[in-house]
Design an enzyme around this catalytic site. Sequence first.
Site, PDB file in Angstrom:
ATOM      1  N   MET A 103       0.820  -1.207   0.000  1.00 48.79           N
ATOM      2  CA  MET A 103       0.000   0.000   0.000  1.00 48.79           C
ATOM      3  C   MET A 103       0.860   1.265   0.000  1.00 48.79           C
ATOM      4  SD  MET A 103      -3.022  -1.122   2.663  1.00 48.79           S
ATOM      5  CE  MET A 103      -3.995   0.355   2.354  1.00 48.79           C
ATOM      6  N   HIS A 104       0.200   2.383  -0.250  1.00 45.72           N
ATOM      7  CA  HIS A 104       0.717   3.740  -0.023  1.00 45.72           C
ATOM      8  C   HIS A 104       1.747   4.234  -1.042  1.00 45.72           C
ATOM      9  CE1 HIS A 104      -1.206   3.193   3.847  1.00 45.72           C
ATOM     10  NE2 HIS A 104      -0.330   2.271   4.211  1.00 45.72           N
ATOM     11  N   ASP A 140      -2.623  -5.042   0.335  1.00 45.53           N
ATOM     12  CA  ASP A 140      -2.125  -6.369   0.716  1.00 45.53           C
ATOM     13  C   ASP A 140      -2.797  -6.927   1.961  1.00 45.53           C
ATOM     14  OD1 ASP A 140      -0.898  -4.451   2.327  1.00 45.53           O
ATOM     15  OD2 ASP A 140       1.149  -5.090   1.885  1.00 45.53           O
TER      16      ASP A 140
END
Length: 488
Positions: free
Chosen positions: A79-80, A236
């Site tokens: 992520m991110h 995830d």
Amino acid sequence: MYLGLDLGTSELKALLLADDHRIVALARAPLAVSRPHPLWSEQLPAQWWEALEAAMAALRRSNADALSAVRAIGLSGQMHGAVALDASGQVLRPAILWNDGRSAGQCDELAALVPHLTDITGNLAMPGFTAPKLLWMRAHEPELFVRTASVLLPKDWLRFMLSGTRASDMSDASGTLWLDVAARDWSDEILAACGLGRRHMPELVEGSAVAGRLKPELAARWGLPASIPIAGGGGDNAASAVGMGLVSAGQGFVSLGTSGVIFVCGDRFAPDPARAVHAFCHALPGRWHQMSVMLSASSAVSWAARSFGLGNEAALLAAAATVSTDGRRRAPFFLPYLSGERSPHNDANAQGVLFGLTHAHGPAEIAYAVVEGVSFGLRDGLDTLQKPTGDLMLVGGGARSAWWAQLLADILQVPLAVCEGGEAGGALGAARLAWLADGGQEADVCLQPPVRQRFEPNISLPDMFAARHLRFKSLYAALRSSFDPAGA
């Protein structure tokens, strides 16, 4: 047959799932992280594509017939991360990853620009999130920022390459700080504060919805049916929850991957930004989750194995397991903040510390201290979350160690269960989301896998761990003001 693709930090996984829930094949391709400056963590998206090509080639060599029967593809990913694209869809710079800490100043800037930020996002501004990364680009790479036509998360860049579609799911988009998480929609106010608008953002879909179709040339190269659908997928951790059948309120898991995560499902949006809790959308419609995240879990164990000449992670865990109960009481302490920390400290400048060494300590005691320190970090996160119901499932690479699983159950004081397919995590969840996008019903698809092994907390050890955990927390509190950002 369904194909799940999971883009992690250290590897990409490609999993084939049959409609009787059998994992038919799992291919892996390694990835490397670049750290060109203190606090920086980057990867070239081209490396992700090379890893995908390698994994798909491996599957075709070993399971060509299964590939030809695939009905849909699902995506999961770290992520991110910020992937900035120009108007022609070309990548402008290496992706800035989730464990990059350079944008702490931009977090303060964003909080000042949008004083009610946490009311919209339910989350504190942290350097790992996507929005501060774009503010950093605007301040330090203005020539690239003005050329940025769209911003994609890592797995969504793979979708773009697979299908030409710019889309993201709610769970992954929750980690950008651009999402109104309760409304499951982009926040125009926060986007504007970052010099962006909806034109820069991908289309939002639920993780179980269709979000693109595979390009014909890729289908031909990999032996897949033409134009099969690609599901929205999930970040995830949300994808891992789907893979483990954790879709109801109170169910949760512990993930021992590069990062360490404790995840608890909910049926409503339940933010708690004051304690650095992450409150995100789940990958399924109408559900949310709480999550605590520590930045260095298995990665801290791997670092220690290399740094102290213990070989690999498995060798370090084997050494740690030889330490007696009395040896544990006298072991040194390890603060696992090698990349700063998120939950519960939100401290990008936090640093790793090995404290309390004596002549009596050798490699085994140091190994033990590192694993215990990671486990204490996870306990800190658990203490900020709504209490899970029943067992927490254990997923990720660290789940392969029964010794660590038992230590973690003892420290968390929660029963842990290792299930079949737990190592596959996000890839299994991605395949299940593909199945749902193909018309599968949640009750049939999101089953909990059989439990392989269960770990009950040892009732004779809580006092020892409670005392050491208290000293662990006190050590961070005492040292926090002395951490040097330039040395991180």
